[in-house]
Motif scaffolding. Sequence first.
Motif, PDB file in Angstrom:
ATOM      1  N   GLU A  95      37.722  47.191  28.008  1.00 27.19           N
ATOM      2  CA  GLU A  95      39.374  46.633  27.836  1.00 27.19           C
ATOM      3  C   GLU A  95      40.149  46.779  29.307  1.00 27.19           C
ATOM      4  O   GLU A  95      40.614  45.753  29.761  1.00 27.19           O
ATOM      5  CB  GLU A  95      39.987  47.694  26.832  1.00 27.19           C
ATOM      6  CG  GLU A  95      39.630  47.582  25.498  1.00 27.19           C
ATOM      7  CD  GLU A  95      40.271  48.684  24.715  1.00 27.19           C
ATOM      8  OE1 GLU A  95      41.015  49.592  25.104  1.00 27.19           O
ATOM      9  OE2 GLU A  95      39.918  48.668  23.414  1.00 27.19           O
ATOM     10  N   ALA A  96      39.393  47.812  30.063  1.00 28.94           N
ATOM     11  CA  ALA A  96      40.117  47.802  31.285  1.00 28.94           C
ATOM     12  C   ALA A  96      39.529  46.689  32.163  1.00 28.94           C
ATOM     13  O   ALA A  96      40.278  46.160  33.080  1.00 28.94           O
ATOM     14  CB  ALA A  96      39.656  49.371  32.069  1.00 28.94           C
ATOM     15  N   LEU A  97      38.189  46.364  32.091  1.00 28.57           N
ATOM     16  CA  LEU A  97      37.838  45.290  32.871  1.00 28.57           C
ATOM     17  C   LEU A  97      38.492  43.840  32.341  1.00 28.57           C
ATOM     18  O   LEU A  97      38.792  43.063  33.247  1.00 28.57           O
ATOM     19  CB  LEU A  97      36.031  45.268  32.525  1.00 28.57           C
ATOM     20  CG  LEU A  97      35.316  46.006  33.218  1.00 28.57           C
ATOM     21  CD1 LEU A  97      33.624  45.826  32.712  1.00 28.57           C
ATOM     22  CD2 LEU A  97      35.211  45.863  34.723  1.00 28.57           C
ATOM     23  N   ALA A  98      38.614  43.887  31.105  1.00 23.79           N
ATOM     24  CA  ALA A  98      39.479  42.720  30.746  1.00 23.79           C
ATOM     25  C   ALA A  98      40.761  42.490  31.312  1.00 23.79           C
ATOM     26  O   ALA A  98      41.068  41.441  31.707  1.00 23.79           O
ATOM     27  CB  ALA A  98      39.351  42.578  29.316  1.00 23.79           C
ATOM     28  N   ALA A  99      41.280  43.568  31.533  1.00 20.82           N
ATOM     29  CA  ALA A  99      42.733  43.624  32.244  1.00 20.82           C
ATOM     30  C   ALA A  99      42.767  43.115  33.547  1.00 20.82           C
ATOM     31  O   ALA A  99      43.543  42.557  33.939  1.00 20.82           O
ATOM     32  CB  ALA A  99      43.436  44.876  31.701  1.00 20.82           C
ATOM     33  N   ARG A 100      41.697  43.714  34.029  1.00 20.87           N
ATOM     34  CA  ARG A 100      41.503  43.533  35.435  1.00 20.87           C
ATOM     35  C   ARG A 100      41.135  41.883  35.808  1.00 20.87           C
ATOM     36  O   ARG A 100      41.866  41.458  36.642  1.00 20.87           O
ATOM     37  CB  ARG A 100      40.519  44.433  36.271  1.00 20.87           C
ATOM     38  CG  ARG A 100      40.090  44.145  37.532  1.00 20.87           C
ATOM     39  CD  ARG A 100      41.241  43.981  38.583  1.00 20.87           C
ATOM     40  NE  ARG A 100      40.632  43.622  40.042  1.00 20.87           N
ATOM     41  CZ  ARG A 100      40.565  42.499  40.374  1.00 20.87           C
ATOM     42  NH1 ARG A 100      40.677  41.369  39.446  1.00 20.87           N
ATOM     43  NH2 ARG A 100      40.104  42.160  41.509  1.00 20.87           N
ATOM     44  N   THR A 101      40.388  41.642  35.018  1.00 20.35           N
ATOM     45  CA  THR A 101      39.827  40.148  35.366  1.00 20.35           C
ATOM     46  C   THR A 101      40.892  39.097  34.959  1.00 20.35           C
ATOM     47  O   THR A 101      40.929  38.043  35.344  1.00 20.35           O
ATOM     48  CB  THR A 101      38.267  39.714  34.848  1.00 20.35           C
ATOM     49  OG1 THR A 101      38.547  40.234  33.319  1.00 20.35           O
ATOM     50  CG2 THR A 101      37.326  40.819  35.356  1.00 20.35           C
ATOM     51  N   SER A 102      41.902  39.525  34.014  1.00 22.58           N
ATOM     52  CA  SER A 102      42.890  38.416  33.721  1.00 22.58           C
ATOM     53  C   SER A 102      43.920  38.574  34.798  1.00 22.58           C
ATOM     54  O   SER A 102      44.673  37.582  34.770  1.00 22.58           O
ATOM     55  CB  SER A 102      43.528  39.228  32.298  1.00 22.58           C
ATOM     56  OG  SER A 102      44.149  40.138  32.614  1.00 22.58           O
ATOM     57  N   ARG A 103      44.022  39.241  35.948  1.00 26.03           N
ATOM     58  CA  ARG A 103      44.949  39.455  36.600  1.00 26.03           C
ATOM     59  C   ARG A 103      44.407  38.404  38.006  1.00 26.03           C
ATOM     60  O   ARG A 103      43.834  38.848  38.665  1.00 26.03           O
ATOM     61  CB  ARG A 103      45.325  40.551  37.287  1.00 26.03           C
ATOM     62  CG  ARG A 103      45.738  41.695  36.331  1.00 26.03           C
ATOM     63  CD  ARG A 103      46.660  42.842  36.814  1.00 26.03           C
ATOM     64  NE  ARG A 103      45.682  43.756  37.807  1.00 26.03           N
ATOM     65  CZ  ARG A 103      44.821  44.635  37.337  1.00 26.03           C
ATOM     66  NH1 ARG A 103      44.885  44.945  35.894  1.00 26.03           N
ATOM     67  NH2 ARG A 103      44.050  45.217  38.048  1.00 26.03           N
ATOM     68  N   PRO A 144      38.790  37.670  42.139  1.00 24.84           N
ATOM     69  CA  PRO A 144      37.676  38.122  41.478  1.00 24.84           C
ATOM     70  C   PRO A 144      37.127  39.341  41.494  1.00 24.84           C
ATOM     71  O   PRO A 144      37.583  40.085  42.598  1.00 24.84           O
ATOM     72  CB  PRO A 144      36.310  37.100  41.597  1.00 24.84           C
ATOM     73  CG  PRO A 144      37.208  36.121  42.536  1.00 24.84           C
ATOM     74  CD  PRO A 144      38.285  36.607  43.094  1.00 24.84           C
ATOM     75  N   LEU A 145      36.721  40.177  40.468  1.00 23.12           N
ATOM     76  CA  LEU A 145      36.010  41.562  40.442  1.00 23.12           C
ATOM     77  C   LEU A 145      34.783  40.987  40.720  1.00 23.12           C
ATOM     78  O   LEU A 145      34.212  40.715  39.478  1.00 23.12           O
ATOM     79  CB  LEU A 145      36.439  42.487  39.372  1.00 23.12           C
ATOM     80  CG  LEU A 145      35.829  43.816  39.200  1.00 23.12           C
ATOM     81  CD1 LEU A 145      36.371  44.486  40.469  1.00 23.12           C
ATOM     82  CD2 LEU A 145      36.209  44.497  38.210  1.00 23.12           C
ATOM     83  N   PHE A 146      34.015  41.633  41.632  1.00 33.48           N
ATOM     84  CA  PHE A 146      32.711  41.609  41.570  1.00 33.48           C
ATOM     85  C   PHE A 146      31.827  42.671  41.434  1.00 33.48           C
ATOM     86  O   PHE A 146      32.283  43.823  41.344  1.00 33.48           O
ATOM     87  CB  PHE A 146      32.391  41.338  43.110  1.00 33.48           C
ATOM     88  CG  PHE A 146      32.934  40.025  43.775  1.00 33.48           C
ATOM     89  CD1 PHE A 146      32.392  38.795  43.615  1.00 33.48           C
ATOM     90  CD2 PHE A 146      34.199  40.231  44.252  1.00 33.48           C
ATOM     91  CE1 PHE A 146      33.194  37.505  43.881  1.00 33.48           C
ATOM     92  CE2 PHE A 146      35.000  39.035  45.152  1.00 33.48           C
ATOM     93  CZ  PHE A 146      34.152  37.741  44.611  1.00 33.48           C
ATOM     94  N   TRP A 147      30.517  42.297  40.639  1.00 35.61           N
ATOM     95  CA  TRP A 147      29.845  43.343  39.912  1.00 35.61           C
ATOM     96  C   TRP A 147      28.237  42.875  40.388  1.00 35.61           C
ATOM     97  O   TRP A 147      27.877  41.831  39.951  1.00 35.61           O
ATOM     98  CB  TRP A 147      29.916  43.438  38.590  1.00 35.61           C
ATOM     99  CG  TRP A 147      29.324  44.905  38.037  1.00 35.61           C
ATOM    100  CD1 TRP A 147      28.130  45.228  37.963  1.00 35.61           C
ATOM    101  CD2 TRP A 147      30.055  45.704  37.423  1.00 35.61           C
ATOM    102  NE1 TRP A 147      28.251  46.591  37.246  1.00 35.61           N
ATOM    103  CE2 TRP A 147      29.385  46.737  36.939  1.00 35.61           C
ATOM    104  CE3 TRP A 147      31.602  45.876  36.817  1.00 35.61           C
ATOM    105  CZ2 TRP A 147      29.518  47.923  36.270  1.00 35.61           C
ATOM    106  CZ3 TRP A 147      31.845  46.913  36.032  1.00 35.61           C
ATOM    107  CH2 TRP A 147      31.112  47.744  35.684  1.00 35.61           C
ATOM    108  N   THR A 148      27.487  43.822  41.032  1.00 36.59           N
ATOM    109  CA  THR A 148      25.888  43.553  41.472  1.00 36.59           C
ATOM    110  C   THR A 148      25.500  44.496  40.582  1.00 36.59           C
ATOM    111  O   THR A 148      25.219  45.845  40.554  1.00 36.59           O
ATOM    112  CB  THR A 148      25.806  43.681  42.715  1.00 36.59           C
ATOM    113  OG1 THR A 148      26.756  43.342  43.593  1.00 36.59           O
ATOM    114  CG2 THR A 148      24.446  43.402  43.231  1.00 36.59           C
ATOM    115  N   PRO A 149      24.819  44.076  39.157  1.00 34.45           N
ATOM    116  CA  PRO A 149      24.082  45.038  38.527  1.00 34.45           C
ATOM    117  C   PRO A 149      22.749  45.456  38.908  1.00 34.45           C
ATOM    118  O   PRO A 149      22.140  46.638  38.237  1.00 34.45           O
ATOM    119  CB  PRO A 149      23.799  44.156  37.174  1.00 34.45           C
ATOM    120  CG  PRO A 149      23.753  42.649  37.747  1.00 34.45           C
ATOM    121  CD  PRO A 149      24.714  42.571  38.992  1.00 34.45           C
TER     122      PRO A 149
END
Length: 445
Positions: A263-271, A276-281
């Motif tokens: 939910e927090a990721l969805a809130a951040r990426t919607s802004r 962009p919010l980047f993620w290196t898995p």
Amino acid sequence: MKMKRAWLAAVILMALSHGVAAATVALVGGTLVDGTLREPIRNSVILVEGERIVAVGTVDSLPVPAGAEVISTEGMTVMPGLWDMHVHLMINGHADYDHWDKTYPPQFGSVIMPSSAEQLLMAGITSARDLGGPLEESLAVRDAINAGKIPGPTMYMSGPFIQKKPYPGTEQFRWGVDSPADARAKIRRLAEAGVDVIKLIDQDQMSEAEVAAIVDEAHRHKLPVIAHAHRPEEVRRGLRHGVDGFEHTGFGAAPEFPADVMEALAARTSRMADGPLFWTPTIEGLYNFPYTVRNHEFIDSDSWHRGLTPAIIADIRKSLEHPERIAYFQQTPQRQPTLRRKFEQLRSSGVVLLVGTDSGIPMKFHSQSTWNELDVWVNQFGVPPVDAIRAATYWPAVAMKVDGDYGTVTEGKYADIVAVRGDALRQIALIQNIDLVIKHGKRIK
């Protein structure tokens, strides 16, 4: 189209009029996957002057200037130079970190880090982000590469990990913080030294004020903050305080990311205004471990020997005699089954996924890691090949705010170009054997 052809003709005419036609390099005939959303360009022509790309077209639309050096790419897939967004030049696949950290610091800057950099470049990695290493040596190696003194990718260096308390014996490349003021002082010291990025780990062990101070001070100096995501609270705190990206999937044997984190990721990426919010898995090392522990012939390759002394090679090889006993991977049997679900959650969350490998960890050689990550994304997790390539070319350049110069094979950008024989869009594993490497207009391989 007519305007574009006129512009291309003007560029070529200008080069000819200034008598530099002999300096033109033309890559001719391959299928170009240029890193943009454009369809692959068949029978492509790429013209390079000095360090930069001056024109891109096809054999039908873009004539090759007389006197140009022609490099045939017939039968090849041509791409932007690859990025690896999570490497550690100071380690080279050795299984025993405690032994490595006690034995090799005197050789980090002179042998080990230069060796790692050259191995990356020969594997087609023309840009890379190093997330955790000794400060002086990291910057010296980066600057020596940029000055043309040693071969390697264009490097973006974090210097030391920033964490609550360094592990015993690792103070050279792990810096602890004991207050918000100390946190700010450490970040200022890194910024003044000239790092490119801040690497934050174990932020769930810090106070909220310390995490806030780190991110705020880094952003004051226009440095991105990249944080570990091994535990849910690391992600929560990173999101609360505005980090720019996360690394790994972590969380032990938890089957998926917790609902509140998603939910927090969805809130951040919607802004959208926040970018962009980047993620290196860094997914491959864990995902492939059950296979590599039983099929470890790749250790016999000499590609990871480049630049290392015989004594170091022998030491690494000895440490890997029993892959099934490597302590680093002791929790992997529990974690490995969770990786697909977590990767799918991240893909659906709106974060921008980047290709990175944790290259240098046990059995992960700089000469071999990146193509394995791409292979898992495409052949195991169903990522379209073009999207995977963009995650290793275009999006890393955006993440490091250098997309004006890197990330695509387009006019005006640095000529960082790689090519592989065959159709890499159909068989992504072909990237394990890069045939052509050009960095800043200079042919390396």
